[in-house]
Design a protein around this motif. Structure first.
Motif, PDB file in Angstrom:
ATOM      1  N   ILE A  25     -15.931  46.670  21.607  1.00  0.00           N
ATOM      2  CA  ILE A  25     -17.166  46.131  21.896  1.00  0.00           C
ATOM      3  C   ILE A  25     -18.134  46.923  22.311  1.00  0.00           C
ATOM      4  CG2 ILE A  25     -18.436  44.621  23.438  1.00  0.00           C
ATOM      5  CD1 ILE A  25     -15.663  43.132  23.860  1.00  0.00           C
ATOM      6  N   LEU A  26     -18.136  47.997  23.030  1.00  0.00           N
ATOM      7  CA  LEU A  26     -19.039  49.167  22.985  1.00  0.00           C
ATOM      8  C   LEU A  26     -19.359  49.722  21.704  1.00  0.00           C
ATOM      9  CD1 LEU A  26     -18.080  50.540  26.635  1.00  0.00           C
ATOM     10  CD2 LEU A  26     -19.817  49.011  25.929  1.00  0.00           C
ATOM     11  N   LEU A  27     -18.401  50.209  21.067  1.00  0.00           N
ATOM     12  CA  LEU A  27     -18.771  50.802  19.912  1.00  0.00           C
ATOM     13  C   LEU A  27     -19.452  49.938  18.984  1.00  0.00           C
ATOM     14  CD1 LEU A  27     -18.128  53.109  17.858  1.00  0.00           C
ATOM     15  CD2 LEU A  27     -15.983  51.833  17.056  1.00  0.00           C
ATOM     16  N   LEU A  28     -19.295  48.470  18.704  1.00  0.00           N
ATOM     17  CA  LEU A  28     -20.156  47.757  17.875  1.00  0.00           C
ATOM     18  C   LEU A  28     -21.561  47.410  18.409  1.00  0.00           C
ATOM     19  CD1 LEU A  28     -17.735  44.744  17.513  1.00  0.00           C
ATOM     20  CD2 LEU A  28     -18.535  46.394  15.763  1.00  0.00           C
ATOM     21  N   VAL A  29     -21.656  47.771  19.666  1.00  0.00           N
ATOM     22  CA  VAL A  29     -22.887  47.682  20.602  1.00  0.00           C
ATOM     23  C   VAL A  29     -23.596  48.737  20.056  1.00  0.00           C
ATOM     24  CG1 VAL A  29     -24.360  47.546  22.809  1.00  0.00           C
ATOM     25  CG2 VAL A  29     -22.464  46.076  22.396  1.00  0.00           C
ATOM     26  N   SER A  87     -27.142  49.147  17.812  1.00  0.00           N
ATOM     27  CA  SER A  87     -28.353  49.799  18.547  1.00  0.00           C
ATOM     28  C   SER A  87     -29.047  51.129  17.602  1.00  0.00           C
ATOM     29  CB  SER A  87     -28.070  50.343  19.833  1.00  0.00           C
ATOM     30  OG  SER A  87     -27.494  49.459  20.823  1.00  0.00           O
ATOM     31  N   VAL A  88     -28.169  51.721  17.107  1.00  0.00           N
ATOM     32  CA  VAL A  88     -28.405  52.934  16.243  1.00  0.00           C
ATOM     33  C   VAL A  88     -28.870  52.446  14.920  1.00  0.00           C
ATOM     34  CG1 VAL A  88     -27.519  54.789  14.811  1.00  0.00           C
ATOM     35  CG2 VAL A  88     -26.653  54.550  16.936  1.00  0.00           C
ATOM     36  N   PHE A  89     -28.549  51.203  14.192  1.00  0.00           N
ATOM     37  CA  PHE A  89     -29.219  50.655  13.101  1.00  0.00           C
ATOM     38  C   PHE A  89     -30.487  50.120  13.540  1.00  0.00           C
ATOM     39  CE2 PHE A  89     -30.066  46.457  11.330  1.00  0.00           C
ATOM     40  CZ  PHE A  89     -30.082  46.903   9.887  1.00  0.00           C
ATOM     41  N   LEU A  90     -30.746  49.637  14.720  1.00  0.00           N
ATOM     42  CA  LEU A  90     -31.976  49.150  15.109  1.00  0.00           C
ATOM     43  C   LEU A  90     -33.042  50.120  15.268  1.00  0.00           C
ATOM     44  CD1 LEU A  90     -31.158  46.175  17.480  1.00  0.00           C
ATOM     45  CD2 LEU A  90     -31.764  45.864  14.927  1.00  0.00           C
ATOM     46  N   LEU A  91     -32.604  51.207  15.881  1.00  0.00           N
ATOM     47  CA  LEU A  91     -33.684  52.426  16.053  1.00  0.00           C
ATOM     48  C   LEU A  91     -33.943  52.857  14.738  1.00  0.00           C
ATOM     49  CD1 LEU A  91     -31.798  54.098  19.211  1.00  0.00           C
ATOM     50  CD2 LEU A  91     -34.046  52.992  19.253  1.00  0.00           C
ATOM     51  N   LEU A  92     -32.978  53.221  13.909  1.00  0.00           N
ATOM     52  CA  LEU A  92     -33.121  53.836  12.585  1.00  0.00           C
ATOM     53  C   LEU A  92     -34.213  52.982  11.689  1.00  0.00           C
ATOM     54  CD1 LEU A  92     -29.580  55.025  11.365  1.00  0.00           C
ATOM     55  CD2 LEU A  92     -31.636  56.295  12.139  1.00  0.00           C
TER      56      LEU A  92
END
Length: 548
Positions: A531-535, A539-544
């Motif tokens: 679950i933490l990996l998916l979060v 998060s990385v996707f949104l930041l990019l």
């Protein structure tokens, strides 16, 4: 509408196994998801058989811009890989099935994504995920032997990934592109060729780089051994086919290196394999020997670019034959006490029995490697029959060890076993390769007959007990010598007074305080980690993609 359906099917090949991993992390869905694991390779099998228009799906938002597609080479690989993953998914071990299923599905997804990737970042990410997730399958039984084999495999996997990353970065710098379609549009450099040879050679079991394979094959459950020996092992060859300048330019130096390594692999795999006391590591050395034959094709392609299309076809068929035969042999260990006669079929096919898939594969490759320089083209016709004799002796040893053991504790699926055997029997009649059987018949037959004549008295006559007392080399052979050289470096020099306190702190650390141990134990659960990996990924996707 058909186009969107094709894109959805293509995307589902790596995505469906990953969705099943996520579902396994959710307690209410576990029982249902465990029953759905055999459906994980189905989209890949449908894609390999049905998708004919070669669609390319671009995902510019993923990594540095990803794209996935399927071509003739990846279609062949996807076909036998999906069959072998399906075979393994029907025979998951009962103990620890939930944990094993997560590693199994993650490795499967990485394997499929490697075959579909059309850009360097996607290829490397999938390759790394596949290699690292294999650790969980190898260490599944959690015995001392399995844990050691998994650690060795992980070390070699990390080493291979670092070398491969260096090669990809150098390639990207040379071509100024991340697209795999253009990686061959460059002048080959010796450094780059060395990196590709070594990075993919670890996966392909090149001698001196092979040390992780036999211990891993010996320790891994049969459900994972089937795809590991058939699908994952051949990704080393796939990397060479995808990245080397085959058919583009003549590279005589590296042609000689590949052919020399091929001859060593053919002979080394047989000699060490015959000393094994267990069937599973013996099959690992058999794979090393068989990869030697396939490396002859790579050497011929680097020596004669004009002949490459025919050599590539022969190599792909050889990989298809070997993957299915080796997968059937591992699968057969779980059913041999119920269907003892059937296990002879893949063993004979691997030896090259006339009119089998092995005979067609060897004959088709043999007629193409005459493109090698004069020295090798004169030597290879003598080496190939010796290799065929060695394979026959290995298969005789395998059958002896397999029949000697009453029954493996792991049981595999009987229906899938017969499906694999049926495909293997029909394979030479389904593939339109032109071979003049009347010319190849005797050259294929006499090495098998001679090897059988040598093997029969060893295992049937009473004097054969003398031969069975030959000392056995442990799986990994020279790995033990390497460990003995390295182990003194790992021993603490606690005798030096100035380092005694530091050494004791490292060797015997104090107990972790409860305030730290409890959160650490919670975060160490694999469900929380998923679950933490998916979060983190979201998060990385949104930041990019957020403009500041």
């Amino acid at each position: 509408m058909i186009e969107y359906l094709e894109y959805a099917l293509l995307l589902s090949v790596p995505l469906w196994p990953l969705l099943l991993v996520i579902a396994l992390a959710l307690p209410p869905m576990r029982n249902v998801t465990l029953r759905l694991i055999p459906t994980a390779p189905v989209p890949a099998l449908i894609t390999a058989l049905w998708l004919s228009s070669d669609p390319e799906l671009s995902l510019p938002w993923l990594l540095l811009g990803s794209s996935i597609s399927i071509d003739d080479m990846s279609r062949v690989y996807l076909l036998f890989s999906s069959l072998l993953w399906l075979s393994g998914s029907l025979s998951l071990p009962a103990a620890g099935r939930l944990r094993f299923g997560c590693w199994f599905l993650t490795t499967m997804a990485g394997n499929f994504m490697v075959l579909l990737a059309q850009d360097m970042p996607t290829f490397f990410l999938a390759y790394a995920v596949m290699s690292l997730a294999s650790f969980g399958m190898i260490s599944h039984w959690q015995t001392k032997t399995a844990t050691h084999a998994a650690k060795v495999y992980l070390v070699f996997a990390m080493l291979g990934e670092m070398i491969l990353l260096s090669a990809l970065l150098l390639m990207a710098d040379n071509t100024l592109t991340l697209d795999l379609d253009f990686v061959r549009d460059r002048v080959p450099e010796h450094l780059l060729m060395a990196l590709l040879f070594t990075g993919f050679g670890i996966k392909a079991g090149v001698p001196l780089l092979h040390m992780a394979l036999p211990p891993a094959y010996a320790a891994v459950p049969l459900a994972a051994a089937v795809p590991m020996a058939g699908a994952l092992f051949h990704l080393g060859l796939y990397g060479w086919l995808r990245f080397l300048p085959l058919g583009e330019v003549e590279v005589p130096v590296w042609s000689t290196i590949f052919v020399t390594a091929a001859v060593v692999a053919m002979l080394y795999g047989v000699c060490v394999g015959l000393t094994q006391r267990e069937a599973k590591p013996l099959l690992a050395y058999s794979s090393i020997s068989q990869m030697g034959i396939m490396m002859l094709g790579i050497g011929a392609g680097l020596a004669a670019p004009d002949h490459w299309p025919a050599i590539e076809t022969a190599l792909l068929f050889y990989a298809l034959h070997h993957a299915l035969a080796k997968g059937a042999l591992f699968h057969g260990l779980g059913v041999q006490h119920r269907h003892r006669a059937g296990i002879w079929l893949p063993a004979l096919a691997l030896a090259g029995m006339p009119f089998s898939s092995g005979a067609l594969a060897k004959a088709s490759l043999k007629q193409e490697i005459y493109a090698l320089p004069d020295f090798w083209s004169a030597l290879i016709p003598w080496l190939l029959p010796i290799g065929s004799m060695g394979t026959t002796l290995l298969m005789a040893r395998f059958l002896y060890l397999g029949f000697k053991k009453p029954a493996y504790p792991e049981q595999t699926s009987s229906p899938m076993w017969w499906i694999l055997l049926t495909i293997l029997i029909l394979l030479p009649w389904l593939v339109p390769l032109s071979i003049v059987w009347k010319h190849a018949l005797w050259s294929l037959t006499w090495p098998i007959l001679l090897a059988t004549a040598l093997a029969w008295p060893v295992y049937r006559v009473k004097t054969g007990a003398v031969f069975r007392r030959i000392p056995s080399l442990p799986p990994g052979d020279i790995l033990l010598a390497v460990e003995r050289l390295v182990s003194p470096l790992m021993v603490s020099h606690a005798g030096h007074a100035e380092h005694k306190k530091e050494a004791e702190a490292l060797l015997h650390p104090p107990a972790t305080p409860a305030l730290i141990a409890l959160p650490e134990r919670f975060l160490g659960k694999w469900q929380v980690a998923v679950i933490l990996l998916l979060v983190l990924l979201v998060s990385v996707f949104l930041l990019l993609h957020v403009e500041f």
